[in-house]
Write an enzyme that holds these catalytic residues in place. Structure first.
Site, PDB file in Angstrom:
ATOM      1  N   ASP A  18      50.302  -5.275 124.926  1.00  0.00           N
ATOM      2  CA  ASP A  18      49.800  -5.460 123.334  1.00  0.00           C
ATOM      3  C   ASP A  18      50.406  -4.473 122.466  1.00  0.00           C
ATOM      4  OD1 ASP A  18      48.257  -7.205 121.578  1.00  0.00           O
ATOM      5  OD2 ASP A  18      47.479  -5.424 121.239  1.00  0.00           O
TER       6      ASP A  18
ATOM      7  N   HIS B 160      41.534  -5.010 118.214  1.00  0.00           N
ATOM      8  CA  HIS B 160      42.704  -4.770 117.790  1.00  0.00           C
ATOM      9  C   HIS B 160      43.204  -3.387 117.967  1.00  0.00           C
ATOM     10  CE1 HIS B 160      43.089  -8.384 115.846  1.00  0.00           C
ATOM     11  NE2 HIS B 160      41.995  -8.491 115.189  1.00  0.00           N
TER      12      HIS B 160
ATOM     13  N   ASP C 148      42.731  -5.274 123.876  1.00  0.00           N
ATOM     14  CA  ASP C 148      43.574  -6.596 123.836  1.00  0.00           C
ATOM     15  C   ASP C 148      44.251  -6.921 125.095  1.00  0.00           C
ATOM     16  OD1 ASP C 148      42.697  -6.868 121.240  1.00  0.00           O
ATOM     17  OD2 ASP C 148      44.325  -7.054 120.245  1.00  0.00           O
TER      18      ASP C 148
ATOM     19  N   GLU D  16      50.234  -2.550 118.611  1.00  0.00           N
ATOM     20  CA  GLU D  16      49.885  -2.550 117.288  1.00  0.00           C
ATOM     21  C   GLU D  16      50.952  -1.788 116.426  1.00  0.00           C
ATOM     22  OE1 GLU D  16      46.845  -3.749 116.900  1.00  0.00           O
ATOM     23  OE2 GLU D  16      46.384  -3.798 119.077  1.00  0.00           O
TER      24      GLU D  16
END
Ligand SMILES: [Zn+2]
Length: 491
Positions: free
Chosen positions: A11, A148, A153, A13
């Site tokens: 994941d 998030h 995640d 960001e």
């Protein structure tokens, strides 16, 4: 999960949604598979300011990123985790796009196999109203304080994969994951041993559903190969995937060869209605194209359904097509290819136009001289249709076509005037034909000849099939069928 593969749950960001212009500000990876279970995460200085709504969403502020490693600092490490592994991510296109764009700046070509857990969730749980990661977590009872953030995640994805595998069972889970990854997979209820048990012989096969319902009926040169091809071609949402999902059992019957498989298949398709198969073609009447010479000497085409009953006697030349629609399409194509006038052939219905050169010229008022003579035109029409002309039955009597699978199984197909009157085993000792199912009385050759005197409808699919094997199987007129041939069958 899928044996020997390595999976990298990832994941990211990012500072925005565009891989080309926005930047990665946090990455988390968990590599699983085989004996491996490793994780790595890092905040990454995007070298730009983080939009405030993203700071709000992720809780990652500009000050948290200051002084953290840049992508250039971590790319070597990140690559070592991802290289050679299947990328697993929720809405994986997003993460794959960012990784590809960022690695490309360091000369690395990142094109992994991708498993999208969003797609997997939609496939396995189509009735769940939402498939976002938070909705999934609520659904499966996985709670985390953080959302998030990259590793949170990744943990959520891992929890979903574990949940789905336990909930659906290893077989279904692996099957659906395999479909999404375009890996060759077997349907959940079919084991490799089931496939191995299918012979590599010619024959017909039935794919059945859980309640024994017929899903698919096919013929094959090699049963095992053909059955397997249904599952190898299954990917994502394809028809093959829908079929593979429902297959519970495979039944087969070994036959003497491809002709036999074709004949048996066409007979079976007339009586059985497989649920997941396109409607068998050529079940209606074939279409004939007749070449009619008008009193004026002009050649015109007439379409008629079925083969003229007395065609053997008249020796009339006709074009033969699977069905009327097919005939019309081919006439148009042939006319275009050979510059034949559809108006002159009298095949236009009201509102249809001819696109030939002569018609275009007459429309401009200057074409009549360009129109060919009737004889010339007729010759060109017949030449154009040469590949579609009906071939008259080449024998004066019925034949037995001998087919052998090379493994001790042989059949004799009784055929007359392109009609199939049955397939048999020849018993040389008794000089009799035995029906394959053994249900009917044995026939001697005189009885076989009498059977062929019965009227039987002309079937286009049989005609095509027999024509295809006309020169590579042994065709024996009944009057010449002798014990020397018969001896081969007793072996
Ligand atoms: Zn024309």
């Amino acid at each position: 999960m899928l044996g020997h593969h390595r999976f990298a749950l990832v994941d990211l960001e990012t500072t925005g949604g565009q891989a080309s212009q926005d930047h990665i500000m946090e990455a988390a990876v968990r590599v699983i598979g085989g004996d491996v279970d490793l994780e790595w995460q890092s905040l990454i200085d995007p070298l730009c300011s983080v939009p405030s709504f993203i700071q709000g969403l992720t809780g990652i502020s500009n000050s948290m990123l200051r002084g953290k490693p840049r992508f250039s600092d971590v790319q070597e490490t990140l690559w070592s985790y991802l290289d050679g592994a299947i990328l697993v991510a929720h809405n994986a296109r997003f993460d794959a796009g960012f990784l590809r764009a960022n690695f490309a700046r360091y000369g690395r070509d990142y094109r992994p196999r991708v498993l999208c857990t969003l797609k997997l969730a939609r496939t396995l749980y189509p009735d769940w109203p939402k498939h976002g990661l938070e909705a999934i977590c609520a659904r499966i009872g996985f709670y985390s304080e953080v959302h998030h953030r990259a590793m949170a995640d990744v943990d959520a994805m891992k929890a979903f994969l574990d949940y789905a595998r336990a909930d659906k069972g290893e077989a279904v889970f692996n099957f659906e994951v395999g479909l999404l990854l375009d890996l060759p997979v077997l349907p959940p209820s079919i084991r490799q041993a089931d496939i191995d048990a299918i012979p590599c012989e010619p024959g017909i096969y039935r794919l059945l559903g859980e309640a024994g319902e017929l899903l698919y009926l096919g013929g094959a040169r090699s049963l095992q190969e053909q059955v397997l091809s249904h599952f190898e071609n299954a990917t994502g949402d394809s028809k093959a995937a829908k079929l593979a999902r429902r297959v519970d059992a495979v039944q087969w019957q070994i036959l003497a060869g491809e002709l036999s498989a074709g004949l048996h298949l066409s007979a079976a398709l007339r009586h059985e209605k497989p649920l997941l198969q396109r409607r068998a073609k050529a079940l209606g009447k074939p279409c004939c194209v007749r070449f009619i010479t008008e009193d004026s000497g002009e050649l015109q085409l007439r379409l008629r359904s079925g083969l003229p009953a007395n065609i053997a006697q008249t020796g009339e030349l006709v074009g033969l097509f699977r069905e009327r629609k097919h005939a019309k399409t081919r006439i148009r194509e042939l006319a275009k290819e050979h510059q034949l006038c559809l108006r002159r052939l009298a095949v236009l219905v009201e509102g249809e136009l001819c696109e030939c050169g002569a018609c275009a010229l007459t429309a401009e008022g200057a074409g009549e001289s360009a129109v060919a003579s009737a004889a010339d035109f007729a010759a060109r029409v017949k030449a154009a249709f040469a590949g579609y002309l009906y071939t008259p039955w080449p024998f004066a009597e019925p034949v037995l076509i001998h087919e052998d699978n090379g493994a001790g199984f042989s059949e004799c197909h009784l055929v007359y005037d392109w009609r199939h009157f049955g397939s048999f085993r020849w018993n040389a000792e008794r000089g009799q034909l035995l029906e394959l199912s053994g249900s009917a009385e044995p026939l001697d050759l005189a009885a076989a000849r009498r059977i062929c005197e019965q009227t039987q409808e002309f079937r286009y699919e049989h005609y095509r099939l027999l024509r295809a094997f006309q020169h590579n199987l042994k065709w024996q007129p009944l009057s010449q069928f002798t014990a020397t041939i018969g001896d081969e069958y007793t072996a």
